[in-house]
Design an enzyme around this catalytic site. Sequence first.
Site, short mmCIF file in Angstrom:
data_model
loop_
_atom_site.label_atom_id
_atom_site.label_comp_id
_atom_site.label_asym_id
_atom_site.label_seq_id
_atom_site.Cartn_x
_atom_site.Cartn_y
_atom_site.Cartn_z
CD GLU A 130 -31.64 5.79 64.56
OE1 GLU A 130 -31.38 6.86 64.00
OE2 GLU A 130 -31.18 5.45 65.64
N GLY A 269 -36.86 14.69 65.51
CA GLY A 269 -36.30 16.00 65.19
C GLY A 269 -35.62 15.98 63.85
CB ALA A 270 -32.97 16.02 62.30
CG MET A 271 -32.74 9.60 59.98
SD MET A 271 -32.29 8.72 61.50
CE MET A 271 -31.01 7.63 60.88
CD GLU A 272 -28.29 9.33 62.95
OE1 GLU A 272 -29.29 10.02 63.23
OE2 GLU A 272 -27.96 8.33 63.61
CG HIS A 305 -27.57 15.28 67.50
ND1 HIS A 305 -27.26 14.85 68.77
CD2 HIS A 305 -28.14 14.22 66.88
CE1 HIS A 305 -27.65 13.60 68.91
NE2 HIS A 305 -28.19 13.19 67.78
CD GLU A 306 -29.85 14.43 63.59
OE1 GLU A 306 -29.39 13.31 63.30
OE2 GLU A 306 -30.59 14.61 64.59
CG HIS A 309 -25.55 10.97 64.60
ND1 HIS A 309 -25.11 10.14 65.60
CD2 HIS A 309 -26.78 11.40 64.99
CE1 HIS A 309 -26.04 10.08 66.55
NE2 HIS A 309 -27.05 10.84 66.22
CD GLU A 328 -28.84 9.11 68.69
OE1 GLU A 328 -28.57 10.30 68.95
OE2 GLU A 328 -29.07 8.70 67.53
ZN ZN Z 1 -28.85 11.32 67.23
#
Ligand code: ZN
Length: 881
Positions: A130, A269-272, A305-306, A309, A328
Site C-alpha cells: 500500500e 506502523g503496520a499493514m492490514e 486497527h489492522e 480493516h 482509514e
Molecule cells: Zn489503517
Amino acid sequence: MKDSQARTIYLKDYQAPDYLVDRTDLTFDLDPHATLVTSRLKVRRNPAVARAEETLPPLWLDGSDLELLSVSVDGELLPAQRYQEKPGGLALSVDRAAFELEVQTRIAPEANTSLEGLYLSNGMYCTQCEAEGFRKITFYPDRPDVMSIFTTTIVAPATYPVLLSNGNRIDSTTTEDGRLRVTWEDPFAKPSYLFALVAGDLQHVEDHFTTCSGRTVKLQLFTEARNIGKCAHAMASLKHAMRWDEEVYGREYDLDIFMIVAVDHFNMGAMENKGLNIFNSACVLASPETATDAAFQRIEAIVAHEYFHNWSGNRVTCRDWFQLSLKEGFTVFRDAEFSADMNSRAVKRIEDVILLRTSQFAEDAGPMSHPVRPDSYMEISNFYTLTVYEKGAEVVRMIHTLLGEEAFRRGSDLYFERHDGCAVTCEDFVVAMEDANSADLKQFRRWYSQAGTPVLEVTDAYSEANGEYSLTIRQHTPATPGQNDKLPLHIPVKIGLLDESGSPLPLDASGREEMVLHLTEAEQTFTFNGIASRPLPSLLRGFSAPVKLRYGYSSAQLQFLMRHDSDPFNRWDACQRLALDSLCKLQQQYRAGAALESPDTLIEGFAAVLDDVTLDPALVAKMLSLPSAQELAEQEGDIDAAAIIAVRVFARDAIAKALEARFLARYRALDRRKPYTPAAEDIAERSLKNTCLTYLCAAGNADSLTLAKTQFERGENMTDTAAALAALVEFGPEEQSENFLETFYQQWQQDTQVVETWFGLQSGSAKFGALERVQKLMSHPAFDVKNPNKVRAVVAGFAMRNFTQFHREDGSGYNFLADQVIALDKLNPQIAARLVTPLTRWRKYRAEESGQIRVALQRISDSGKLSSDLYEVVSKSLGQD
Ligand SMILES: [Zn+2]
C-alpha cells in the site's frame, strides 16, 4: 527543482478499469539480488465499460524498477512490437476480450531501500504494497478497484524455513535441489495493495480464537527468535479486538488463520494485508521490562486497527486512493472506540484531541491542506495524513453523534452487506448511513470535500424576566490553498448548562441535561426556556466536532467547569484553556520585555485538581500537563519560538515550586510497587505518579532527584524507569545524567525497541538534545539510517519534539534537517517527505525564523532531482506548484 515524473492526478478524472483480473497466480523464486517473479493473470474486458464493435483498448500494467524478462498471451511469447515499456509501466496491445497473460520480471530486494514492494529487513524478506508498492514487484493493474483471487507460490533456500502469504496454505514441498516450495491461496478477491509475502528464519507463538459462529481460527505471531518473549500483549489484544468487532459491529473473521509478522524496517506502523498483517516491530513487541505503558496502549490500538480493516478496508475496499479515508477514517474511529472501551474513555479522547489540535489543525492551516477526500495528488504516499486518518475519523464520529449508536449500527450493517467484495467510495458510506435510517446528510457531505478547520464563535444572552437563555453560534472556515470560499457545514455541537451550584440544568420539557445542537447555518441561535438564573454553558462536550471554539470564558468560569462539569473531557478542556490563557499572557509579558508574573490562577486551578482524589488519576495527569510548545505555537500566527520556550519553563517551574508538597504527597501515595500489569487502573496510577515526579524534579530539590534515582535504579518496569531517566536527564547535574544514560544503554543495548527509546530520550531533550548530540547519535553503532524507526527516534525526535533545540537562533537546526532530508530522499522518499514537515510551516513564524526556514527549504529544492514524494511537499510549501 526537477521531477520529470511528478504529475498531478485528479479525482474528477477517475475512470473504471478497462480490464479486470479474475485470478492472479504468482511464483517467487527468492534471491536477494535477483528474485524471479512469474505472474499469470486471467484478464478480461471490464463489461461495465465495454462497448459493442469497439477496438479493444491497450492493457496498461503499472510497473516501476522492474527488469522485464518476457510477456506471453495464452501461452505464446508476445513479440516486442505488441508491448511497449514506458515510464511507470507497460502498455500491451490486445486482440481478444479474455486471455491469460504471463509476465516474468526480475527484482533485487537487497537493493530496495525505499521499503516499498519486496525488500529485506535483517535478512528477512517482506513486502509493503500500500499504496503503490505492488508495481515494484511485477507489472500489474496496481489500483484498488481491480480485485482478484490470488495464489502465491514461494520458492526459497532451506535457510528460510518460514514462507508466508495471504489466505490459507494449500501446499508445501521440498524441491529436488533441497529448496522449500510453499503455496498459499486467498479465497477472497482483493486489490494488489493487500498482497503480502514474508520469508525468513522466524519463530512464532500460537493461540486460537473461537468465532461467534463457533469456527476456530488459528492465530500466529511471527518474529525473530530473540523477540519471542515479547508477543503476549499483542496476542491478547488481537483476541480482544476480534471479540469486540463481533459484539459491537457484528463482524466475524473469515479465514481459518490470522497471522502477524514483526519487521524491524518498516515505513509505517503496520499493514492490514489479508490474513497476514505485517507490523513495525515497535508496534507489536512488548514486555513490561522493555515497553512503556504508552507502547502497550499503542500496540493494543494498532493490532485492533489492522484487524478491524479485515472488514473496513479488505472485504469492502476503496475504489481509488482519493477514497482512502473511507477505510482509514472509519477504521481509526473503530479503533478509538475499542481503546475507549478497553481503557479510560475520557483519557483516550483527550489524547486524540491533542493530536488533532496540535498536528491536524496545523496541517489544515499549512501548504499541504486538503479535504478528508482530496481532489488531487502528485504522490499518494503524501496523503497518509492526519487529515485523512484523524479528521476522517472525526467525520465518522460526527455521523455517529448525529444519528446515535443504534442508527449508526444499522448504517454500518447496511454498508457491509451492500458492498461486501466491492471497491467503493466515501459517498457510498454516507448513502448507506442515510438509507438505513431515512436520514438526510446532504449538507454534512461538505466535511468530505471542504478543507480547513472551522471556527465557531459563541455568544450568549439571558433574560431573567422570561427565564430564557440563548446561544448564538457563528461558523466560518478560513480559506485554504485552492479553496477560497467555504460553505457552512452541518456541525454537531454537544452542550450542557450548569447552574450556580454546578448542577446540570434540564434543557427542554423532556428534562434531558445534554443535547446535540445541529448547527447548519453561518449564524444560528438556540433558545432554552425555563432557566431560573444565568447558566454557565459547557460547550462542544467530548469535542463533538473538529473545530476551534471561541467563547469568552473568564478564569473563574473555567475553574468552575474544572470542578463541576459532568463531562470529563470538558473538565480537562477547561483546565487546558486556563493554562493556554496563562501562557499567552506570559508570552505577552515576555515579548514586551516585562518581568514574568507568577501564574497564580493556574496554580490555584492545578492545586484543586491535585486535591480531588475522586478524579481518575489518568485524567488528573492529563489536566496537570501544560499544553506542548507545538500547541502553543498553533495559537497565533507570528510564532516566537524563544518566547514559547521561556514561558513554558517559567510556568512549569512556578507550578512545581508552589505545589511541591502536594506533588510529593500524591507521588508517595501512588508509589505502590505492585507487579506490573498493563491494566487501565495501573497505567492511570503510573501516569500520575510520573507526572508528579517530573514536577518534583523541576522544583529543583535534591531529595526529589534522589527519588528519581531510586525509581530508576529499582528498574521495575520500563514506564517507571524511562520516566525517572527522563527527569534525571532534564533536571539533574549534567555529569550524572551522562552516567545514567550510559548505564541504561549498557543494560539494554541488545534490545532494539529500548535503544529506540534511549535515542528518543536524548534527541527530544530540551537540555541534552542539542544538535551536537544528535549528530553524535547518528554515528552511534546502533543508529541505522536505513531503518525508519531509528531515523524517527533521532532526527524526527529532534525536529518535531524538541522545540527548544530545533529552533536555536542560529538556524543550525533547520540546516541540519535540510541536510538529512536531502540525504534520505535518495534512500527512502516516503520518510524524507514526512521528515520535511517542520520546515513546511515557515510562514507561521516571525520574520527571523521564517526567513531561515525558507532558506533551508529552498536549499532542498535546489539540491537536484527530488523524488515525487518530496517534490510535491517542497514545491507546495514554497508555493511554486
Ligand atoms: Zn489503517
